[in-house]
Scaffold this motif. Structure first.
Motif, PDB file in Angstrom:
ATOM      1  N   THR A   1       0.127   6.870   4.024  1.00 17.05           N
ATOM      2  CA  THR A   1       0.935   6.702   2.662  1.00 17.05           C
ATOM      3  C   THR A   1      -0.123   6.344   1.784  1.00 17.05           C
ATOM      4  O   THR A   1       0.247   6.465   0.612  1.00 17.05           O
ATOM      5  CB  THR A   1       1.677   5.412   3.370  1.00 17.05           C
ATOM      6  OG1 THR A   1       2.548   5.674   4.724  1.00 17.05           O
ATOM      7  CG2 THR A   1       2.888   5.225   2.108  1.00 17.05           C
ATOM      8  N   LYS A   2      -0.904   5.866   1.982  1.00 15.38           N
ATOM      9  CA  LYS A   2      -1.875   5.379   1.119  1.00 15.38           C
ATOM     10  C   LYS A   2      -2.793   6.451   0.276  1.00 15.38           C
ATOM     11  O   LYS A   2      -2.174   7.241  -0.083  1.00 15.38           O
ATOM     12  CB  LYS A   2      -2.851   4.118   1.581  1.00 15.38           C
ATOM     13  CG  LYS A   2      -1.875   3.206   2.428  1.00 15.38           C
ATOM     14  CD  LYS A   2      -0.979   2.462   1.682  1.00 15.38           C
ATOM     15  CE  LYS A   2      -0.009   1.619   2.245  1.00 15.38           C
ATOM     16  NZ  LYS A   2      -0.508   0.633   3.264  1.00 15.38           N
TER      17      LYS A   2
ATOM     18  N   GLY B   1       3.435   8.140   5.891  1.00 15.07           N
ATOM     19  CA  GLY B   1       3.014   8.778   7.033  1.00 15.07           C
ATOM     20  C   GLY B   1       1.912   7.981   7.820  1.00 15.07           C
ATOM     21  O   GLY B   1       1.408   6.973   7.136  1.00 15.07           O
TER      22      GLY B   1
ATOM     23  N   GLU C   1      -8.944  -4.536  11.397  1.00 15.00           N
ATOM     24  CA  GLU C   1      -9.000  -3.700   9.975  1.00 15.00           C
ATOM     25  C   GLU C   1     -10.359  -4.049   9.217  1.00 15.00           C
ATOM     26  O   GLU C   1     -10.595  -5.344   9.031  1.00 15.00           O
ATOM     27  CB  GLU C   1      -7.704  -4.365   9.207  1.00 15.00           C
ATOM     28  CG  GLU C   1      -7.113  -3.726   8.112  1.00 15.00           C
ATOM     29  CD  GLU C   1      -6.064  -4.515   7.733  1.00 15.00           C
ATOM     30  OE1 GLU C   1      -5.140  -5.039   8.446  1.00 15.00           O
ATOM     31  OE2 GLU C   1      -6.014  -5.008   6.655  1.00 15.00           O
TER      32      GLU C   1
ATOM     33  N   SER D   1       5.141   6.549   9.854  1.00 13.03           N
ATOM     34  CA  SER D   1       4.613   5.817   9.077  1.00 13.03           C
ATOM     35  C   SER D   1       3.309   5.186   9.650  1.00 13.03           C
ATOM     36  O   SER D   1       3.142   5.452  10.932  1.00 13.03           O
ATOM     37  CB  SER D   1       5.654   4.601   8.715  1.00 13.03           C
ATOM     38  OG  SER D   1       5.717   3.850   9.900  1.00 13.03           O
ATOM     39  N   GLY D   2       2.590   4.739   8.771  1.00  9.90           N
ATOM     40  CA  GLY D   2       1.517   3.845   9.306  1.00  9.90           C
ATOM     41  C   GLY D   2       1.774   2.930  10.281  1.00  9.90           C
ATOM     42  O   GLY D   2       0.940   2.527  11.447  1.00  9.90           O
ATOM     43  N   MET D   3       2.917   1.916  10.042  1.00  6.96           N
ATOM     44  CA  MET D   3       3.156   1.057  11.281  1.00  6.96           C
ATOM     45  C   MET D   3       3.555   1.853  12.497  1.00  6.96           C
ATOM     46  O   MET D   3       3.571   1.360  13.711  1.00  6.96           O
ATOM     47  CB  MET D   3       4.229   0.098  10.718  1.00  6.96           C
ATOM     48  CG  MET D   3       3.963  -0.885   9.639  1.00  6.96           C
ATOM     49  SD  MET D   3       2.285  -1.653  10.110  1.00  6.96           S
ATOM     50  CE  MET D   3       2.635  -2.210  11.630  1.00  6.96           C
TER      51      MET D   3
ATOM     52  N   PHE E   1      -2.905  -6.745   7.933  1.00  9.92           N
ATOM     53  CA  PHE E   1      -1.852  -6.190   7.088  1.00  9.92           C
ATOM     54  C   PHE E   1      -0.414  -6.991   7.858  1.00  9.92           C
ATOM     55  O   PHE E   1      -0.619  -7.195   9.103  1.00  9.92           O
ATOM     56  CB  PHE E   1      -1.613  -4.787   7.280  1.00  9.92           C
ATOM     57  CG  PHE E   1      -0.374  -4.114   6.326  1.00  9.92           C
ATOM     58  CD1 PHE E   1      -0.498  -4.262   5.104  1.00  9.92           C
ATOM     59  CD2 PHE E   1       0.561  -3.623   7.000  1.00  9.92           C
ATOM     60  CE1 PHE E   1       0.490  -3.446   4.334  1.00  9.92           C
ATOM     61  CE2 PHE E   1       1.789  -3.035   6.510  1.00  9.92           C
ATOM     62  CZ  PHE E   1       1.603  -3.086   5.303  1.00  9.92           C
TER      63      PHE E   1
ATOM     64  N   SER F   1      -2.548   4.338   7.754  1.00 10.58           N
ATOM     65  CA  SER F   1      -1.361   4.792   7.082  1.00 10.58           C
ATOM     66  C   SER F   1      -1.811   5.691   6.227  1.00 10.58           C
ATOM     67  O   SER F   1      -2.298   5.770   5.237  1.00 10.58           O
ATOM     68  CB  SER F   1      -1.104   3.544   6.244  1.00 10.58           C
ATOM     69  OG  SER F   1       0.074   3.794   5.386  1.00 10.58           O
TER      70      SER F   1
ATOM     71  N   VAL G   1      -7.485   2.114   7.068  1.00  3.65           N
ATOM     72  CA  VAL G   1      -6.640   2.639   5.805  1.00  3.65           C
ATOM     73  C   VAL G   1      -7.727   2.109   4.584  1.00  3.65           C
ATOM     74  O   VAL G   1      -7.712   3.124   3.512  1.00  3.65           O
ATOM     75  CB  VAL G   1      -5.448   1.721   5.652  1.00  3.65           C
ATOM     76  CG1 VAL G   1      -4.877   1.742   4.489  1.00  3.65           C
ATOM     77  CG2 VAL G   1      -4.505   2.425   6.592  1.00  3.65           C
ATOM     78  N   PHE G   2      -8.128   0.986   4.522  1.00  7.86           N
ATOM     79  CA  PHE G   2      -8.809   0.557   3.149  1.00  7.86           C
ATOM     80  C   PHE G   2     -10.294   1.474   3.047  1.00  7.86           C
ATOM     81  O   PHE G   2     -10.454   1.718   1.847  1.00  7.86           O
ATOM     82  CB  PHE G   2      -9.073  -0.831   3.135  1.00  7.86           C
ATOM     83  CG  PHE G   2      -8.035  -1.736   2.559  1.00  7.86           C
ATOM     84  CD1 PHE G   2      -6.758  -1.341   3.151  1.00  7.86           C
ATOM     85  CD2 PHE G   2      -8.234  -2.348   1.686  1.00  7.86           C
ATOM     86  CE1 PHE G   2      -5.707  -2.237   2.383  1.00  7.86           C
ATOM     87  CE2 PHE G   2      -7.113  -3.183   1.069  1.00  7.86           C
ATOM     88  CZ  PHE G   2      -5.772  -3.026   1.627  1.00  7.86           C
TER      89      PHE G   2
ATOM     90  N   LEU H   1      -0.927   1.327  -2.204  1.00 10.79           N
ATOM     91  CA  LEU H   1      -2.347   0.991  -2.826  1.00 10.79           C
ATOM     92  C   LEU H   1      -2.830   2.507  -2.501  1.00 10.79           C
ATOM     93  O   LEU H   1      -2.220   3.355  -1.788  1.00 10.79           O
ATOM     94  CB  LEU H   1      -3.036   0.267  -1.937  1.00 10.79           C
ATOM     95  CG  LEU H   1      -3.392   0.171  -0.389  1.00 10.79           C
ATOM     96  CD1 LEU H   1      -4.263   1.101   0.071  1.00 10.79           C
ATOM     97  CD2 LEU H   1      -3.123  -1.152   0.102  1.00 10.79           C
TER      98      LEU H   1
ATOM     99  N   CYS I   1       1.072  -5.486  10.943  1.00  8.29           N
ATOM    100  CA  CYS I   1       0.158  -5.359  11.894  1.00  8.29           C
ATOM    101  C   CYS I   1       0.316  -6.672  12.771  1.00  8.29           C
ATOM    102  O   CYS I   1       0.202  -6.895  14.037  1.00  8.29           O
ATOM    103  CB  CYS I   1      -1.305  -4.960  11.608  1.00  8.29           C
ATOM    104  SG  CYS I   1      -1.118  -3.388  10.691  1.00  8.29           S
TER     105      CYS I   1
ATOM    106  N   ASP J   1      -7.899  -0.265  12.462  1.00  6.82           N
ATOM    107  CA  ASP J   1      -7.165   0.161  11.184  1.00  6.82           C
ATOM    108  C   ASP J   1      -8.029   0.612  10.094  1.00  6.82           C
ATOM    109  O   ASP J   1      -8.670  -0.394   9.373  1.00  6.82           O
ATOM    110  CB  ASP J   1      -6.221  -0.771  11.080  1.00  6.82           C
ATOM    111  CG  ASP J   1      -5.136  -0.474   9.870  1.00  6.82           C
ATOM    112  OD1 ASP J   1      -5.487   0.421   8.800  1.00  6.82           O
ATOM    113  OD2 ASP J   1      -4.100  -1.091   9.785  1.00  6.82           O
TER     114      ASP J   1
HETATM  115  C1  LIG Z   1       0.026  -0.035   4.435  1.00  3.82           C
HETATM  116  C2  LIG Z   1      -0.769  -0.320   5.662  1.00  3.82           C
HETATM  117  C3  LIG Z   1      -0.146  -0.300   6.921  1.00  3.82           C
HETATM  118  C4  LIG Z   1       1.373   0.355   7.193  1.00  3.82           C
HETATM  119  O1  LIG Z   1       1.495   1.454   6.716  1.00  3.82           O
HETATM  120  P1  LIG Z   1       2.761   2.184   6.265  1.00  3.82           P
HETATM  121  O2  LIG Z   1       2.767   3.615   6.246  1.00  3.82           O
HETATM  122  O3  LIG Z   1       3.326   1.557   5.188  1.00  3.82           O
HETATM  123  O4  LIG Z   1       3.959   1.914   7.559  1.00  3.82           O
HETATM  124  C5  LIG Z   1      -0.888  -0.470   8.113  1.00  3.82           C
HETATM  125  N1  LIG Z   1      -2.107  -1.019   7.895  1.00  3.82           N
HETATM  126  C6  LIG Z   1      -2.850  -1.226   6.652  1.00  3.82           C
HETATM  127  C7  LIG Z   1      -4.182  -1.917   6.404  1.00  3.82           C
HETATM  128  C8  LIG Z   1      -2.210  -0.649   5.342  1.00  3.82           C
HETATM  129  O5  LIG Z   1      -2.727  -0.889   4.226  1.00  3.82           O
END
Ligand SMILES: *Cc1c(COP(=O)(O)O)cnc(C)c1O
Length: 397
Positions: free
Chosen positions: A210-211, A221, A157, A88-90, A114, A208, A188-189, A340, A117, A186
């Motif tokens: 997952t996004k 993931g 982030e 996962s992302g975490m 997040f 993450s 992700v965004f 998201l 985090c 991080d």
């Molecule tokens: C969703 C997210 C995470 C965590 O990811 P998971 O896959 O839900 O464990 C970490 N950082 C940011 C910025 C996120 O949006």
């Protein structure tokens, strides 16, 4: 197995082709290797594998061919030497932060994080004797003031969740370098397509997956990307012995996600820009924060460090919680969900969901008000989305 060499492709080609491994069957689509272990032809071969003299696979907690394709394709995309995919992302964020630190070390992190985090930095790390200072990351002076002789790690982030604040990554990286600390970003965004933290000087990037990388709401993931020396010195043993490994099935799903990442992010960003403009003109809306608009508070930094806006929009509905709830409840196409980067447009009210565990003070510091909403734009037809947003606006008094 034969491996296509990583070539100097542009991102859109990398997303589709890089690091593909093909078995003797020459399958076109990446194969899923759902196996825990690997068989050795002889005792000598097993010995050589364990000694590191033969580069094959040993155990899927360490590495797996399908996961390896995902890791190496992400490395090629990010310009990283090494990556480790996680469940996962975490799992990835926890590994990136904890693997190199020990009791007595100090972390400086931007406070707009997040929720999970923030829990790792603020609550978990101190239990193991790692101190942390949270700062308003928008001003580099705050980072400088927080530095102590034992500061080993910076974490941020950008753009942040949910208020899409932007932090000057190059400035924080330069400060980290000047004191021998490492900067973990991080990303992700921004996605790997809109911002390249390693090129800006960051040492480690986490996602993450997952996004946007999955982008179709199927699996969790994460991945940690960095240089070979850092991975070998810090991450490798942590990863092998604590076991946050990604399932080969999820790695395969995410490889398929990467194939379409660029087209999805492009369209979502185009639609988001249009909806951000629409919201900015609506009398029912108090404030719109969108990294693609010239009125974003850090538009100058965005121009320097990002190659596009965002697939997300943050805005405040007038009337606080009642206004935000009325808007959400009136939506038809846009779904209420805290994920998201998905194909489906999703909206969330941070104060009562993703950020409900923050104190009122911490929420206010992060710019999250009672009327704040975070909208993640999906792949629906823009005309339908506009119509849905307009009719929901009409229902807010
Ligand atoms: C969703 C997210 C995470 C965590 O990811 P998971 O896959 O839900 O464990 C970490 N950082 C940011 C910025 C996120 O949006």
């Amino acid at each position: 197995m034969t491996s296509d060499k990583t070539r100097n492709w542009k991102p859109r080609t990398t997303l589709v082709h890089d690091a593909t491994l093909r078995s003797q069957y020459g399958e076109m689509s990446e194969a899923i290797f759902l196996t825990q272990g690997y068989v050795y032809k002889t005792a000598e071969a097993a010995e050589a594998r364990f000694k590191g003299e033969d580069p094959g696979f040993i155990y899927s907690r360490y590495a797996n061919p399908t996961v390896d394709m995902f890791e190496r394709r992400m490395c090629a995309l990010e310009g990283a030497e090494e990556g480790r995919a996680m469940a996962s992302g975490m799992a990835a964020v926890a590994a990136a932060i904890l693997c190199s630190l020990r009791a007595g070390d100090h972390i400086v992190a931007a406070r707009a994080l997040f929720g999970s985090c923030r829990w790792i930095v603020e609550t978990l790390a101190p239990r193991y004797g790692i101190e942390a200072t949270l700062v308003d990351g928008k001003d580099i002076a705050n980072w400088e003031q927080a530095v102590r002789p034992n500061t080993k790690l910076f974490f941020l982030e950008s753009p942040t969740n949910p208020t899409l604040e932007v932090i000057d990554i190059a400035a924080v990286a330069a400060l980290a370098n000047s004191i021998g600390a490492r900067l973990v970003v991080d990303n992700v965004f921004a996605t790997p397509l809109l911002q390249r933290p390693l090129e800006l000087g960051a040492h480690v990037v986490v996602y993450s997956a997952t996004k946007h990388i999955d982008g179709q709401g199927r699996c969790l993931g994460g991945i940690v990307l960095s240089d070979k020396a850092w991975v070998e010195e810090h991450l490798q043993d942590y990863f092998r012995h604590t076991g946050p490994s990604m399932s080969p099935f999820n790695a395969w799903t995410l490889l398929k996600g990467l194939e379409t990442l660029a087209v999805r992010v492009d369209q979502q960003m185009r639609s988001a820009a249009r909806i951000a403009d629409l919201l900015a003109q609506a009398p029912q809306i108090e404030r719109v924060i969108y990294p693609g608009r010239p009125d974003h508070p850090q538009a100058d930094i965005i121009a320097r460090q990002m190659s596009g806006g965002s697939t997300l929009i943050c805005f405040d509905v007038k009337g606080g919680r009642a206004g935000a709830f009325a808007f959400q409840n009136a939506l038809d196409i846009v779904l209420l969900s805290n994920n998201l980067g998905d194909a489906k447009s999703l909206i969330t009210h941070p104060a009562t969901t993703t950020h409900k565990n923050l104190s009122d003070e911490a929420r206010a510091e992060s710019g999250i008000g009672a009327g704040t909403l975070r909208l993640s734009i999906g792949l629906e037809d823009i005309d339908d989305l506009v119509e849905d947003i307009e009719q929901a606006l009409a229902s807010v008094r």
